[in-house]
Scaffold this motif. Structure first.
Motif, PDB file in Angstrom:
ATOM      1  N   ASP A  35       0.833  -1.215   0.000  1.00 33.14           N
ATOM      2  CA  ASP A  35       0.000   0.000   0.000  1.00 33.14           C
ATOM      3  C   ASP A  35       0.861   1.255   0.000  1.00 33.14           C
ATOM      4  OD1 ASP A  35      -2.363  -1.431  -0.058  1.00 33.14           O
ATOM      5  OD2 ASP A  35      -2.682  -1.297   2.112  1.00 33.14           O
ATOM      6  N   GLU A  36       1.928   1.240   0.789  1.00 29.38           N
ATOM      7  CA  GLU A  36       2.823   2.396   0.816  1.00 29.38           C
ATOM      8  C   GLU A  36       3.562   2.530  -0.505  1.00 29.38           C
ATOM      9  OE1 GLU A  36       4.035   5.071   3.439  1.00 29.38           O
ATOM     10  OE2 GLU A  36       1.922   4.709   3.035  1.00 29.38           O
ATOM     11  N   PHE A  37       3.873   1.398  -1.146  1.00 29.74           N
ATOM     12  CA  PHE A  37       4.528   1.467  -2.449  1.00 29.74           C
ATOM     13  C   PHE A  37       3.617   2.113  -3.480  1.00 29.74           C
ATOM     14  CE2 PHE A  37       5.614  -0.099  -6.655  1.00 29.74           C
ATOM     15  CZ  PHE A  37       6.895   0.418  -6.751  1.00 29.74           C
ATOM     16  N   ILE A  38       2.338   1.793  -3.430  1.00 30.67           N
ATOM     17  CA  ILE A  38       1.373   2.421  -4.343  1.00 30.67           C
ATOM     18  C   ILE A  38       1.338   3.931  -4.096  1.00 30.67           C
ATOM     19  CG2 ILE A  38      -1.092   2.600  -4.913  1.00 30.67           C
ATOM     20  CD1 ILE A  38      -1.186  -0.487  -4.356  1.00 30.67           C
ATOM     21  N   ALA A  39       1.342   4.329  -2.828  1.00 30.96           N
ATOM     22  CA  ALA A  39       1.383   5.762  -2.505  1.00 30.96           C
ATOM     23  C   ALA A  39       2.692   6.382  -2.999  1.00 30.96           C
ATOM     24  CB  ALA A  39       1.223   5.969  -1.003  1.00 30.96           C
ATOM     25  N   LEU A  40       3.800   5.632  -2.882  1.00 28.54           N
ATOM     26  CA  LEU A  40       5.093   6.110  -3.372  1.00 28.54           C
ATOM     27  C   LEU A  40       5.044   6.333  -4.881  1.00 28.54           C
ATOM     28  CD1 LEU A  40       8.161   6.637  -3.290  1.00 28.54           C
ATOM     29  CD2 LEU A  40       8.478   4.160  -3.330  1.00 28.54           C
TER      30      LEU A  40
END
Length: 76
Positions: A35-40
């Protein structure tokens, strides 16, 4: 959301924190969730758009994309 009078100040602080964390993730000293990678990835696109706004800035997109691929490899 940030208040208009401190939007750039607060965003700058948060972006600086993200930049330092990216190095830790690449070095294996920190992790990143999917999920954080998608935000990144969204942040990455916004940063490219921000730099393109200032057309005199030369962005090495190929190098930036290679770094993004390295980060995706370690995303859990």
């Amino acid at each position: 959301m940030n208040m208009s009078y401190c939007r750039f100040h607060n965003t700058n602080l948060a972006l600086s924190d993200c930049v330092y964390t990216l190095d830790d993730i690449i070095e294996g000293e920190d992790t990143i969730s999917r999920d954080e990678f998608i935000a990144l990835k969204n942040l990455y696109q916004n940063c490219i758009s921000f730099l393109e706004f200032f057309s005199s800035v030369d962005v090495d997109i190929e190098e930036a994309n290679e770094m993004m691929a390295r980060l995706e490899e370690v995303a859990r």
